[in-house]
Design an enzyme around this catalytic site. Structure first.
Site, PDB file in Angstrom:
ATOM      1  N   ARG A 226       0.833  -1.490   0.238  1.00  0.00           N
ATOM      2  CA  ARG A 226      -0.039  -0.626   0.272  1.00  0.00           C
ATOM      3  C   ARG A 226       0.772   0.845   0.261  1.00  0.00           C
ATOM      4  NH1 ARG A 226      -2.133  -3.731   3.840  1.00  0.00           N
ATOM      5  NH2 ARG A 226      -4.185  -4.612   3.093  1.00  0.00           N
TER       6      ARG A 226
ATOM      7  N   LYS B 102      -2.028  -1.572   7.404  1.00  0.00           N
ATOM      8  CA  LYS B 102      -2.994  -1.757   7.819  1.00  0.00           C
ATOM      9  C   LYS B 102      -4.053  -2.266   9.110  1.00  0.00           C
ATOM     10  CE  LYS B 102      -7.881  -1.211   5.757  1.00  0.00           C
ATOM     11  NZ  LYS B 102      -8.768  -1.784   4.181  1.00  0.00           N
TER      12      LYS B 102
ATOM     13  N   TYR C 225      -9.362 -10.398  -7.085  1.00  0.00           N
ATOM     14  CA  TYR C 225      -9.299  -9.779  -8.044  1.00  0.00           C
ATOM     15  C   TYR C 225      -8.821 -10.806  -9.570  1.00  0.00           C
ATOM     16  CZ  TYR C 225      -6.190  -6.723  -5.807  1.00  0.00           C
ATOM     17  OH  TYR C 225      -5.766  -5.389  -4.749  1.00  0.00           O
TER      18      TYR C 225
ATOM     19  N   HIS D 222      -1.921   3.024  -5.819  1.00  0.00           N
ATOM     20  CA  HIS D 222      -2.531   1.693  -5.696  1.00  0.00           C
ATOM     21  C   HIS D 222      -3.000   1.074  -6.880  1.00  0.00           C
ATOM     22  CE1 HIS D 222      -4.280  -0.127  -1.942  1.00  0.00           C
ATOM     23  NE2 HIS D 222      -5.440  -0.482  -2.300  1.00  0.00           N
TER      24      HIS D 222
ATOM     25  N   ARG E 222      -0.004  -2.010  -6.866  1.00  0.00           N
ATOM     26  CA  ARG E 222      -0.538  -2.996  -5.719  1.00  0.00           C
ATOM     27  C   ARG E 222      -1.466  -3.901  -6.317  1.00  0.00           C
ATOM     28  NH1 ARG E 222      -0.965  -4.954  -0.245  1.00  0.00           N
ATOM     29  NH2 ARG E 222      -3.375  -5.202   0.057  1.00  0.00           N
TER      30      ARG E 222
ATOM     31  N   HIS F  36      -4.497  -9.453   3.295  1.00  0.00           N
ATOM     32  CA  HIS F  36      -5.817  -9.695   3.531  1.00  0.00           C
ATOM     33  C   HIS F  36      -6.391 -10.008   4.869  1.00  0.00           C
ATOM     34  CE1 HIS F  36      -6.343  -8.028  -1.199  1.00  0.00           C
ATOM     35  NE2 HIS F  36      -6.182  -6.763  -0.454  1.00  0.00           N
TER      36      HIS F  36
END
Length: 302
Positions: free
Chosen positions: A141, A166, A272, A237, A240, A263
């Site tokens: 990120r 995150k 994705y 982003h 990424r 994640h």
């Protein structure tokens, strides 16, 4: 006077919120966003947030929706207020009144591998090329790229240590051989320029004591895309997204990609699959199989 306002003197309530976020190792960007969003509620309320009622929280959400606040923005505000009510105010009954807004997630913009190469080659200096290469080569990120320090490079294990991911989570990201070579080039150049230090930021900003800002990294990506004649709307982003999509198209297990991206939920990574066009092209349609099989032969009568 409001207790939490993003500007002006630091009130006891604002200070408490900052301490609670710092204790949980929230990134500087997350802290700024939470302070902004809680300040938004305080401004709407017109009095100290500790006097808020359940009806105030309900009306705030209704009025924000009627004002056309986008669902992702509203969900960010909800996350900030939940943390504020739960920890800074110790009023979980108010946190329970906050409702996340369901919304359709947009399919992310993804660059092809040739487009990524053109974008990286179009950067104007080694620092910018190295920073964007980290975003793509390790799938980080933008805030994680900004927060990297020199000591976060583990060349023996070929890993990047992410200490400010995150939600304040720690994780390891991959360090490809080619990326390590580029980072070593940047280390030598940065040392000669006097901006890189063993205990300092990997990508310092205008001052070596501060990291490059996420806003600056966004400008770097946009300018590089324009110079590379890439018409797609891109940001940090996007690199990424492209990292995850290209791994998926190359057959990497989706759970491995989940771990590399950091994640918490597999469903986030599975999104994705909607943009992995190479994967879709490799699938043979049942209609094509019918054509390959040819017409069924009729059994002889007898």
């Amino acid at each position: 006077m409001n207790e939490i306002i993003p500007i002006g003197p630091v009130s006891p309530l604002r200070q408490r919120l900052i301490e609670d976020m710092t204790m949980r190792r929230f990134s500087p960007e997350t802290q700024r966003n939470y302070l902004r969003d809680v300040g938004r509620f305080a401004t709407w309320l017109g009095r100290s947030p500790h006097t808020a009622t359940a009806e105030d929280v309900r009306r705030f959400q209704i009025e924000q929706r009627e004002a056309g606040v986008p669902a992702p923005t509203m969900n960010s505000i909800v996350a900030a207020l939940r943390f504020f009510f739960m920890h800074a105010l110790d009023r979980p009954e108010l946190a329970r009144k906050l409702v996340r807004t369901a919304h359709a997630r947009k399919i992310p913009v993804v660059l092809t591998q040739p487009e990524v190469k053109r974008l990286l080659d179009a950067t104007t200096c080694l620092k910018h090329q190295a920073a964007l290469s980290v975003a793509y080569g390790a799938g980080l990120r933008v805030g994680e790229v900004s927060a990297l320090k020199v000591r976060d490079i583990d060349s023996k294990r070929m890993l990047l240590r992410i200490e400010r991911g995150k939600g304040g989570r720690y994780r390891n990201a991959m360090l490809p051989e080619g990326l390590l070579v580029l980072l070593r080039d940047w280390w030598r150049a940065g040392r000669q320029q006097g901006v890189l230090h063993a205990d300092g930021w990997l990508f310092p900003g205008q001052s070596a004591t501060l990291p490059i800002s996420t806003r600056q990294l966004h400008r770097v990506v946009v300018q590089a895309a324009e110079a590379a004649d890439i018409a797609k709307r891109v940001g940090p982003h996007t690199l990424r997204h492209s990292f995850a999509t290209h791994l998926l198209e190359d057959g990497v297990d989706i759970r491995v990609i989940q771990a590399l991206l950091g994640h918490a939920k597999l469903g986030t990574t599975a999104f994705y699959t909607q943009v992995a066009t190479k994967t879709m092209r490799a699938v043979v349609s049942p209609l094509d199989r019918l054509a390959l099989a040819g017409p069924d032969k009729e059994a002889p009568s007898g």
